[in-house]
Design a protein around this motif. Sequence first.
Motif, PDB file in Angstrom:
ATOM      1  N   THR A 115     -68.149  16.811 -49.635  1.00  0.00           N
ATOM      2  CA  THR A 115     -69.027  17.282 -50.710  1.00  0.00           C
ATOM      3  C   THR A 115     -68.432  16.917 -52.074  1.00  0.00           C
ATOM      4  N   ASP A 128     -65.474  24.250 -48.872  1.00  0.00           N
ATOM      5  CA  ASP A 128     -66.882  23.902 -48.665  1.00  0.00           C
ATOM      6  C   ASP A 128     -67.221  23.823 -47.184  1.00  0.00           C
ATOM      7  N   ASN A 151     -63.014  20.817 -50.795  1.00  0.00           N
ATOM      8  CA  ASN A 151     -63.702  20.301 -49.591  1.00  0.00           C
ATOM      9  C   ASN A 151     -63.410  21.195 -48.393  1.00  0.00           C
ATOM     10  N   ARG A 175     -69.971  26.115 -45.074  1.00  0.00           N
ATOM     11  CA  ARG A 175     -71.045  25.482 -44.323  1.00  0.00           C
ATOM     12  C   ARG A 175     -71.000  25.906 -42.845  1.00  0.00           C
TER      13      ARG A 175
END
Length: 610
Positions: A179, A115, A112, A119
């Motif tokens: 996510t 991620d 996470n 992003r």
Amino acid sequence: MKKRSFWFITVLMTVALLGVFVMQLYYIREAYYLKSQLFDQQVNQTLANVVKKIERLNVADHLNKKDAENKLRMLQDSRQRALDVKDLRQQFAQESELRQAEHESQIENYLNQQDSIIRVSYRKTNLISESDFKSLSTPKPSISGTRLDVEMDAIVDLNSLNLKGYSMRTKLVSPNAKTFNFRTPQNLPDTIRYLVSDPLTGNPLLVGLPKISEDLNRKFKRQDEIARKKLELKIASLGKDTFSYTRLSVVEDVSKELQEVNVPLYKRINFEVLGTLLKEELLTHNINQKPSYKISLAKKDSILYVEASNGKQEFLPENTYKTPLFGNDLFRDPGTLIVSFPNKNSAIVSNLSATLASSVGLLLVLVFIFSYTLYAILKQKKISEMKTDFINNMTHEFKTPVATIMIASEALKDPEVTEDKNRLSRLANIIYDENVRLGSHIERVLSIARLEKGELKMENTEVDMNDLIIIVLDSMELQLQKRNAIINLHTNATNAVVYGDELHLSNVLYNLIDNANKYSADVPVITIATRNTSKHLIIEISDQGIGMTKEQSKRVFDQFYRVPTGNLHDVKGFGLGLNYVQDIIKKLNGTIKVNSEKDKGTTFEISLPL
């Protein structure tokens, strides 16, 4: 042989036989004494062997008992260790599950975090599958200079990405929506694929995110290895505390137990095994007697066990043997094994069977030799007496015709006799007859001698015995008429022809008829008969004379034997006639039998093959 010499030899042989018998008795006594000593030695050796085996069995029982206890304890410890190891492994498995959950939580946080970095760093961030990644990363061919799809400007690996001052280790605040949630990493591929746009140029890019970083991987492996080593150390510590034993330690324990004072004797002995060992050892030493035995305390008059062979619990001192059971014990009562043989003497005698048999056999041989020697001496004495009688009879038989010839010869010297022709002829006939008589006696003696040497030749021809009987009676007519003999002749044999020597057969008939004539006290009544059987001719010559006893009948065919005639002193002969008759009949493959009764007469039966 003189009577005094005969009795001297008899007494000497009797004394010698008694001496040998006494020596045999002495030898048997000495053999019995030696066998008795040997029996005692064998029994003592047997008891010593039995005691040794009992002591070894006692030690062996203790060893086996202690060994079994230690093996059971070892087995119990081994089972307990296996249970402890099983518990440790179950605990390790539970800890591994918790550790695995912790690892997955850390992987989830790690994914996470990465991620959120992707992003923030890129625009239009989308997760794609592995198959989409492969299709996008493969170059596409172009047609007429026109591109079919948008080409990727680059494939970015986040392990080396450093964009706008951010690195993969930079910790950012994750957005509110995660996510990757818990346990999702279990189903993720080794590398997570993103399709993003370059924030500067806007070109599409492919970004790869490893499922787990190398740092986390090394960390997890290090934790697992530490947990595994802890488990091994715990299992090894269980092994160090496990019970173990050696044969030496068992022997030491048994030695301590054997020195205990309060162990009773009956617990140290197996009575059935003792009886079996005793029987086996006795058989090993060739003792077949079943003994009586008992076990008692040595320091007290107390009997623990008794086994009687004959139902009577009698232990006679002369038949009893004793030995201590545990002679090496210093503090405990060693016990005593007492064995008795009720039939000890019979056992010793049975072992002397070969010696007794040889002694008895030797005595029997000696008795036989002694008896045979006495028989031979008696026989020789009788033969000597019969030969003396034969010489006397022969002298008498020869003396009469010689004297008659001498008298007739002296008469011939007288001139008056020579002038008388009748007297001269009569004297000449007397001399001739007496010469014939002498020749007959001499021929008879020579025939017997030739028979004994086997030199008598038989000129065998076919002989009709009916005719031969008549011829012999004719030749004996004058002799029979002198005593007014009555002759009964029954020639009933239809086939009287035999194969033999006519001269010797006539002599056989002459001897038998002459005996019937001579051994009749009154007027002789002689019966001669012939008859046939299937293959033989039977000739019977009977008289009603003085007869014979059974003992005389058995010896009548012996050489030189003459039947006593009682008051008759005119019966002449050498005792050779019937012996000659028997030899001639045997040479012609025939048989002769005599049946006689005292004072009632005698019958001779001749059987000759046709």
